[in-house]
Each structure stands twice: as structure tokens, then as C-alpha cells.
Scaffold this active site. Structure first.
Site, PDB file in Angstrom:
ATOM      1  N   GLU A 180      26.811  45.913  61.454  1.00  0.00           N
ATOM      2  CA  GLU A 180      27.901  46.630  62.137  1.00  0.00           C
ATOM      3  C   GLU A 180      27.455  47.159  63.504  1.00  0.00           C
ATOM      4  O   GLU A 180      28.190  47.143  64.486  1.00  0.00           O
ATOM      5  CB  GLU A 180      28.356  47.823  61.289  1.00  0.00           C
ATOM      6  CG  GLU A 180      28.837  47.500  59.882  1.00  0.00           C
ATOM      7  CD  GLU A 180      30.328  47.283  59.799  1.00  0.00           C
ATOM      8  OE1 GLU A 180      30.986  47.241  60.845  1.00  0.00           O
ATOM      9  OE2 GLU A 180      30.828  47.157  58.666  1.00  0.00           O
TER      10      GLU A 180
ATOM     11  N   SER B   2      37.824  49.220  59.945  1.00  0.00           N
ATOM     12  CA  SER B   2      37.363  50.237  60.889  1.00  0.00           C
ATOM     13  C   SER B   2      38.259  51.477  60.795  1.00  0.00           C
ATOM     14  O   SER B   2      38.419  52.039  59.717  1.00  0.00           O
ATOM     15  CB  SER B   2      37.320  49.651  62.303  1.00  0.00           C
ATOM     16  OG  SER B   2      36.594  50.482  63.178  1.00  0.00           O
TER      17      SER B   2
END
Length: 467
Positions: A247, A117
Site C-alpha cells: 500500500e 480506501s
């Protein structure tokens, strides 16, 4: 938002399977983890990122903390506050590892940096900065890159003044603003960093990596990341890069139980905010792009909880897939680098993001949510109460991904003969990726091919027409 932690956070954790005196002259590969958290929260501590799984593969694991939010990314475009303090913290940690890891039995010429991330975007930024040149040989990027909308701040000075206004500063002098902010405690700055100075019209402030003005100290980045990628002035190293297949599940808690929020996030104004900046930054084609997006992802239908998977796919792509695929394309052009692409699809008990969200929302789309891969690389305190059989798919997945990642750290090649698959380097003419699911399998196509083709076509159509 709660205030936890301390600005005095620049600590490094070194985890080694054996002390150097036991290994004598046998130095080990080193893997340096940069934690995520939206550049705003999180830590590299072992309650979140315990080295237990990876260290079994005879590598040294290094984690560290860096300044976050306004403390790490405040920029006023001058030598006093040039910006990117957090990225410079990371760079300093990498220099320390390079210079000192021999004392822990590590090989300074065999360093892999990896992250997820915002940690992955941070890893990507390190490959773009001349300050980090030569500090690592391999890179693993999990679900993030520097050219995602959420990873770059175009107007950091405005963000700084917005924070000043929230705290009562109404001057327009940069020097006075610096003095004013220095008078505030770190707690006050952190607790107010995301507030809107005008709830009616003001945008929520974000403190993120930015372009620095040349000559304002030892600059980390003086061009926007896409410009650096286009010029191919990034690190000549080996890369693993990929995403999870769902995601976008990460975004669902923000809208659960509130129909008006579901309508808002799928509306034109919100879609305009999330269109990749490099596709249409200030161009006059935004309405056309949004119409194309709605047609492709929603088929012009109204999004409800019954077809929420359509929104999850869109969120997956605008936040992660589009930027990651574009990064893959930039990397693959440079013949001096090797690129391995993956898609993490395993849906198991150690995927704590989805496990948490499933307690809030019924009938989630099948697949791996953002950060669900972390539980198969690191021991995490949050999942200690789970009972996992040694013969489970979860344990098999831990062994697979840890083997691939540590092979890459050792050899710049992740392949494992015993797995029965050959993970080929990415080639744009004959693309391939590794699907990390209940089994390992190679797929002869680009990531999520129909959707990445949509974005490739959008760039071809709208970027060229706007030039």
C-alpha cells in the site's frame, strides 16, 4: 488543487444485467459501491468504476456520489452543522437502494456494500451507525477502516475555525462563523479547505468523519469508532476485509527527487504524527514508540532510495495494516459475524497506481500498491489503451476476484469450488487469509505476521502502561 464537480452531486447510478421485465420474478443480489479519494475527491461515475466486469456475474451494481471535503465533513458541534453530512448522504443512498431496488429487479434483502480506501472506511462507518442498521447484509472493506488516523477528525471545530482564518474570519463566535462560511461559494471553500492559516506553525486542515454531539439533530455517530468497536455495537453481518501488500508505494511521489523530504518523512516528528492514535494519544511514551518503530522497520539505518522498501513497509502498516488488523480483531470477537481476510499481491498491468508511479520512480518494490486491486473489479477509462490478452494473468485475476466478490454478495460466502482453495472464516486462534496473487492460495497466519505482531505487542506494552 483544482476545483471540479458540483455540490449538487447526490446522484445514484444503477447498472443491471437485464431489465426487470425480462427476468420476471427472479430478483438479483445488489452490490453498492462507495468510492474513495481521501474523503476529498473522486466520484462513483463509470469512467472510474465501470460495472462491466462485475455485472457479468448476474448482480446489480449501484454507485453514487456524496459530498466531499469541507462540504461533506464540516462540523461545528451544534444542530446547525453537526457534522458527517457525507456519511449521511451515503446512508440516504443506502436507504434509497433498500426501498427502490426492487424496481430494477434487485433483492433488498441481499445487499452488499463495498468500497476501497476512504470508501472502505465509509463502508466501515456505515456498520457502526444505528442509522444504517438493516440496510445491508454483507460488507467488503478494501484497504481502509474507520480507525485509521487518516479516517477520523478529533477536533472538527478547530478545523472549521482554521478555514475561517484562511478566508479572513477572525471572530470566535460559532454562529458568526457559520454565517460567514455560508456567504462563501462552494468553489472558494473547496480551494481553500487544505490551506494552512499560519504556514509557520499551522497544521494542514483536513475535513473528515467525526464524533457528533448527542442531540444535535439525527446523529450518525456519537462515539469515536474505536469505542463503538470495543462495545461490539456494530452490524451483525458478514465481512470481507483486506489490503494490498505494498500500500505504501502510494506515498513515494511526494518525496521523489527531493532528498530533504525523504529525510523528513522518516524523521521522528513525522513518525509521531503517523503513530496510530489509539496507541498513544497524548501519552508520554511517544519517543519510546518512535524508537521502537525505527529499530523494527529501519534497524536504525538511514533510509535512501536504495532501501526505500523499508519505508514502503512502514507506510503500508501505519496507514493501513495496523488499523485493518485491529478491526479484524474487533470483528472476530463477535461470534454473530463471519470474517474473511485477504491480501492482494497481484502485480499486473491493470494496477494503475503502480503503473503511474513507475513512470516517476525506477526500481519500485515488488508488490501491489494502494488501489491496484481496483482495475480487476471495475472497467476504468484510464487503462483503455492497454491491450490485454484473454489468456493473460490480468484476465484470470479479474475472473477470480469478481467471482469471489459476487459469490459473497449472493451467499455471504466467497468460496468457489472450481478455484481449488478453501477460504476459511478468520479465527484468531488459527488465523488464515487468502493471498490473491498470480494464483490463489491460503496462508495459515495473520496478515504480514511479523509486522502485525510488532503492532500487537506495541498495543499490549504501551496502551496498558498508559492506562
Amino acid at each position: 488543487m483544482n476545483y471540479t464537480g458540483n455540490e449538487d452531486c447526490l446522484f445514484i447510478n444503477v447498472h443491471t444485467p437485464k431489465m426487470p421485465c425480462v427476468r420476471k420474478n427472479n430478483v438479483l443480489p445488489v452490490m453498492v459501491w462507495i468510492h474513495g479519494g481521501g474523503f476529498t475527491f473522486g466520484s462513483g461515475n463509470d469512467d472510474e468504476f465501470g460495472p462491466d466486469y462485475l455485472i457479468e456475474y448476474d448482480v446489480i451494481i449501484v454507485t453514487f456520489n456524496y459530498r466531499l471535503g469541507v462540504l461533506g465533513f464540516l462540523s461545528l458541534g451544534n444542530s446547525d452543522v453537526p457534522g458527517n453530512a457525507a456519511l449521511k448522504d451515503q446512508n440516504l443512498a443506502l436507504k434509497w437502494v433498500h426501498d427502490n431496488i426492487k424496481n430494477f429487479g434487485g433483492n433488498k434483502y441481499q445487499i452488499t456494500i463495498f468500497g476501497e480506501s476512504a470508501g472502505s472506511a465509509s463502508v466501515h462507518y456505515q456498520t457502526l451507525s444505528p442509522l444504517s442498521l438493516g440496510l445491508f447484509q454483507n460488507v467488503i472493506m478494501q484497504s481502509g477502516c474507520s480507525i485509521s488516523n487518516w479516517a477520523f477528525q478529533e477536533n472538527p471545530i478547530q478545523a472549521a475555525f482554521n478555514l475561517g482564518k484562511v478566508l479572513g474570519f477572525m471572530d470566535i463566535n460559532v454562529g458568526n462563523l457559520v454565517s460567514f462560511l455560508r456567504e462563501q461559494s462552494s468553489e472558494i471553500l473547496i480551494l481553500n479547505q487544505r490551506k494552512k492559516f499560519d504556514p509557520e506553525i499551522g497544521e494542514e486542515t483536513s475535513f473528515l468523519p467525526c464524533k457528533e454531539i448527542p442531540g444535535t439533530g439525527k446523529n450518525f455517530l456519537i462515539e469515536d469508532p474505536e469505542t463503538v468497536l470495543k462495545s461490539q455495537q456494530f452490524a451483525d453481518v458478514s465481512y470481507i476485509i483486506g489490503i494490498t501488500d505494498k500500500e505504501g508505494i502510494l506515498m513515494l511521489p511526494e518525496i521523489v527527487g527531493e532528498p530533504e523530504k525523504l529525510i523528513k518523512v522518516t524523521g521522528d516528528e513525522n513518525l509521531k504524527k503517523n503513530i496510530p492514535r489509539s496507541l498513544c494519544n497524548g501519552c508520554d511514551k511517544m519517543d519510546s514508540i518512535v524508537a521502537d518503530v525505527k529499530k523494527f522497520y529501519f534497524n536504525d539505518s538511514k533510509i535512501t532510495w536504495e532501501n526505500i522498501s523499508l519505508y514502503v513497509d512502514l507506510a503500508t502498516d501505519v496507514l493501513f495494516t495496523a488499523g485493518v488488523k485491529r478491526t479484524i480483531d474487533y470483528l472476530s470477537v463477535k461470534t454473530s459475524v463471519s470474517v474473511y481476510v485477504y491480501l492482494f499481491t497481484f502485480e499486473g498491468k491493470l494496477g494503475d497506481t503502480k503503473s503511474h508511479i513507475s513512470k516517476l520512480i525506477d526500481n519500485l518494490p515488488k508488490g501491489a500498491a494502494h488501489a491496484d486491486d481496483l482495475g480487476y473489479l471495475f472497467h476504468r477509462i484510464i487503462i483503455d489503451d492497454l491491450t490485454i490478452s484473454k489468456k493473460s494473468h490480468e484476465v484470470k485475476t479479474i475472473k477470480r476476484i469478481c467471482t469471489l466478490w459476487t459469490n459473497f454478495a449472493k451467499l455471504s460466502d466467497p468460496n468457489e469450488e472450481n478455484f481449488g482453495v478453501i477460504w476459511k472464516k478468520y479465527n484468531s486462534k488459527s488465523p488464515q487469509y487468502l493471498d490473491i496473487g498470480y494464483t490463489l492460495k491460503t496462508v495459515d497466519s495473520d496478515l504480514l505476521p511479523n509486522r502485525t505482531e510488532f503492532w500487537n505487542n506495541a498495543y499490549s506494552l504501551y496502551v496498558k502502561s498508559n492506562e
